[in-house]
Design an enzyme around this catalytic site. Structure first.
Site, PDB file in Angstrom:
ATOM      1  CB  SER A   2      39.152  24.621  43.998  1.00 20.83           C
ATOM      2  OG  SER A   2      40.313  25.092  45.015  1.00 20.83           O
ATOM      3  CG  ASN A  52      38.573  45.097  44.154  1.00 20.83           C
ATOM      4  OD1 ASN A  52      38.926  45.827  43.358  1.00 20.83           O
ATOM      5  ND2 ASN A  52      37.606  44.503  43.699  1.00 20.83           N
ATOM      6  CB  THR A  71      52.128  40.211  40.195  1.00 14.48           C
ATOM      7  OG1 THR A  71      53.292  40.120  39.791  1.00 14.48           O
ATOM      8  CG2 THR A  71      51.228  38.647  40.682  1.00 14.48           C
ATOM      9  CD  GLU A 129      27.911  39.605  38.573  1.00 15.43           C
ATOM     10  OE1 GLU A 129      28.232  37.944  38.927  1.00 15.43           O
ATOM     11  OE2 GLU A 129      28.658  40.865  38.912  1.00 15.43           O
ATOM     12  NE  ARG A 132      48.662  29.616  50.969  1.00 17.82           N
ATOM     13  CZ  ARG A 132      47.961  29.966  52.825  1.00 17.82           C
ATOM     14  NH1 ARG A 132      47.770  30.727  53.149  1.00 17.82           N
ATOM     15  NH2 ARG A 132      47.943  28.548  52.795  1.00 17.82           N
ATOM     16  CE1 TYR A 184      39.820  34.695  45.542  1.00 16.37           C
ATOM     17  CE2 TYR A 184      39.089  32.401  46.798  1.00 16.37           C
ATOM     18  CZ  TYR A 184      39.023  33.473  46.857  1.00 16.37           C
ATOM     19  OH  TYR A 184      37.877  34.482  47.035  1.00 16.37           O
ATOM     20  CB  CYS A 186      37.034  40.383  44.221  1.00 18.20           C
ATOM     21  SG  CYS A 186      36.454  41.409  45.325  1.00 18.20           S
ATOM     22  CG  HIS A 187      31.127  39.791  43.194  1.00 20.24           C
ATOM     23  ND1 HIS A 187      31.437  41.453  42.629  1.00 20.24           N
ATOM     24  CD2 HIS A 187      30.417  39.505  42.489  1.00 20.24           C
ATOM     25  CE1 HIS A 187      30.828  41.204  41.467  1.00 20.24           C
ATOM     26  NE2 HIS A 187      29.778  40.157  41.184  1.00 20.24           N
TER      27      HIS A 187
END
Length: 172
Positions: free
Chosen positions: A146, A132, A89, A167, A123, A108, A140-141
């Site tokens: 939300s 990470n 997972t 970016e 979560r 997420y 992950c940045h």
């Protein structure tokens, strides 16, 4: 030292926000993080990799990709192979993270969905981001809560903010 001996090769690449430590084994990034001390990343590796010695070296394409990324080729990090431990997972979540295009963000919950999990697994997505080992190559940045704001980032919110601004073309 015998150069054919298995080891973890390291290189520090300067960035405008912080030095970036890169650690590779057999040509694959196994850790990357915003620190000037690669031993900080080494300490987070799997036990089997922590048995290998560290040696400073030129990591070639990984370091070049960072320089290209900093020069504005924001998808340059995508080509660098990276691996890290994790359950099936967790691996799906890391694959989904790598598929988030530079210059975009996801929540997420959306990251969980893209990994084949229900939205309620937000979560689990957050936990994968927190653990990470190969930032910013596993980006992950690019994951935001939300509810708004930047959320957490292992290397601090200012680093996350800088990466996202870079970016989006906002930084110089």
């Amino acid at each position: 030292m015998d150069v054919t001996e298995p080891m973890i090769l390291t290189q520090i690449v300067p960035t405008p926000v912080s030095p970036l430590a890169l650690l590779a084994h057999d040509g694959v990034l196994v850790a990357a993080g915003f620190t000037a001390d690669p031993r900080e990343m080494y300490a987070r590796l799997s036990p089997s990799l922590r048995t290998l010695p560290l040696r400073e070296d030129d990591l070639g394409d990984a370091a070049l990709a960072v320089r290209e990324y900093l020069d504005g080729k924001i998808d340059a990090l995508d080509r660098v192979p990276a691996e890290q431990p994790g359950t099936p997972t967790r691996q799906r979540l890391y694959e989904a993270l790598r598929a988030v295009p530079a210059g975009t963000t996801v929540s997420y919950a959306v990251l969980a969905e893209r990994a084949g999990l229900p939205r309620t697994a937000a979560r689990a997505a957050g936990s994968a981001c927190a653990q990470n080992l190969v930032a910013p190559f596993v980006p992950c940045h690019r994951v935001l809560p939300s509810t708004g704001g930047y959320g957490g980032y292992y290397y601090g919110t200012p680093v996350k903010e800088w990466l996202l601004a870079h970016e989006s073309g906002v930084t110089a």
